[in-house]
Design an enzyme around this catalytic site. Structure first.
Site, PDB file in Angstrom:
ATOM      1  N   SER A   1      -1.689   5.740   1.272  1.00 32.63           N
ATOM      2  CA  SER A   1      -2.868   4.874   1.335  1.00 32.63           C
ATOM      3  C   SER A   1      -2.907   4.191   2.693  1.00 32.63           C
ATOM      4  CB  SER A   1      -2.832   3.837   0.215  1.00 32.63           C
ATOM      5  OG  SER A   1      -2.845   4.468  -1.045  1.00 32.63           O
TER       6      SER A   1
ATOM      7  N   LEU B   1       0.889  -1.155   0.000  1.00 34.20           N
ATOM      8  CA  LEU B   1       0.000   0.000   0.000  1.00 34.20           C
ATOM      9  C   LEU B   1       0.929   1.206   0.000  1.00 34.20           C
ATOM     10  CD1 LEU B   1      -2.756  -0.841   2.663  1.00 34.20           C
ATOM     11  CD2 LEU B   1      -3.086  -0.565   0.210  1.00 34.20           C
ATOM     12  N   ASP B   2       0.653   2.184  -0.857  1.00 36.45           N
ATOM     13  CA  ASP B   2       1.480   3.382  -0.891  1.00 36.45           C
ATOM     14  C   ASP B   2       1.460   4.063   0.465  1.00 36.45           C
ATOM     15  OD1 ASP B   2       2.111   3.125  -3.647  1.00 36.45           O
ATOM     16  OD2 ASP B   2       0.154   3.971  -4.155  1.00 36.45           O
ATOM     17  N   ALA B   3       2.463   4.890   0.734  1.00 31.22           N
ATOM     18  CA  ALA B   3       2.538   5.598   2.018  1.00 31.22           C
ATOM     19  C   ALA B   3       1.305   6.451   2.252  1.00 31.22           C
ATOM     20  CB  ALA B   3       3.807   6.450   2.076  1.00 31.22           C
TER      21      ALA B   3
ATOM     22  N   ARG C   1      -0.204   2.326  -7.896  1.00 32.84           N
ATOM     23  CA  ARG C   1      -1.151   3.444  -7.809  1.00 32.84           C
ATOM     24  C   ARG C   1      -2.363   3.273  -8.723  1.00 32.84           C
ATOM     25  NH1 ARG C   1       0.835   6.983  -4.337  1.00 32.84           N
ATOM     26  NH2 ARG C   1      -0.366   8.790  -4.947  1.00 32.84           N
TER      27      ARG C   1
END
Length: 193
Positions: free
Chosen positions: A45, A41-43, A141
């Site tokens: 998110s 998970l992106d930072a 993303r």
């Protein structure tokens, strides 16, 4: 060992810091040694992230050929039309690739989610809306690129389900984690109802 973590905003899905990065890492959350995240998970998110010390789980959960379902809730700018929601479900051409079909719907009423620190930018003249997207792939993303492609940028993004295991059922708050029991492990690999 299979762990479920409610990854908070501002934490990278890795244990090693990025040089010059403003983001914290998983090492700051008190996780057991020798576990690693299954997927990312992106930072910016939030939500359900699984961690394990079992290497075979990575392929089983992440490879698109297994069609493993994951659900995301995205808070987006403005109110998407029915046509825009149908486009998300059908799959979109983004950059040089086509996303796989999935499921998409507006969430009305808006779901109850813990507040984010820092909170999202709120503009009084621009409404927002929560949508749910169920995907079987997780490109870099992807959800943010999909919502932008239909003209509704993502303001906040949470992964709320992997297989049939939901963040709500786990009862975790941001930053909290626990080991899954056998019944919960089974839900990770089950098709959602």
């Amino acid at each position: 060992m299979l762990l479920a973590l409610y990854k908070p905003y501002g934490v990278l899905s890795q244990f090693t810091p990025e040089p010059g990065s403003q983001w914290r890492t998983l090492a700051t959350l008190g996780l057991p040694p020798r576990v690693y995240p299954i997927g990312r998970l992106d930072a910016d998110s939030e939500g359900l992230l699984l961690l394990t010390d079992e290497p075979a789980l990575n392929e089983r959960l992440l490879h698109p050929s297994h069609g493993h379902r994951r659900e995301y809730w995205a808070q987006v700018e403005c109110i998407p039309t029915d046509n825009a929601i149908a486009q998300l479900a059908a799959g979109l051409h983004i950059g040089n690739r086509q996303t796989l079909p999935g499921r998409a719907r507006r969430l009305d009423p808006a779901p109850h989610v813990p507040p984010r620190e820092p909170p999202i930018r709120v503009r009084k003249t621009v409404p927002d809306c929560w949508i749910a997207l169920e995907l079987t792939e997780g490109k870099n993303r992807q959800v943010r690129r999909m919502t932008a492609a239909i003209g509704h940028p993502t303001l906040r993004l949470l992964r709320v389900r992997i297989g049939a295991l939901t963040l709500v059922d786990l009862g975790l708050l941001p930053g909290a984690w626990r080991e899954l029991n056998e019944a919960e492990r089974t839900l990770v690999f089950a098709d959602p109802a």
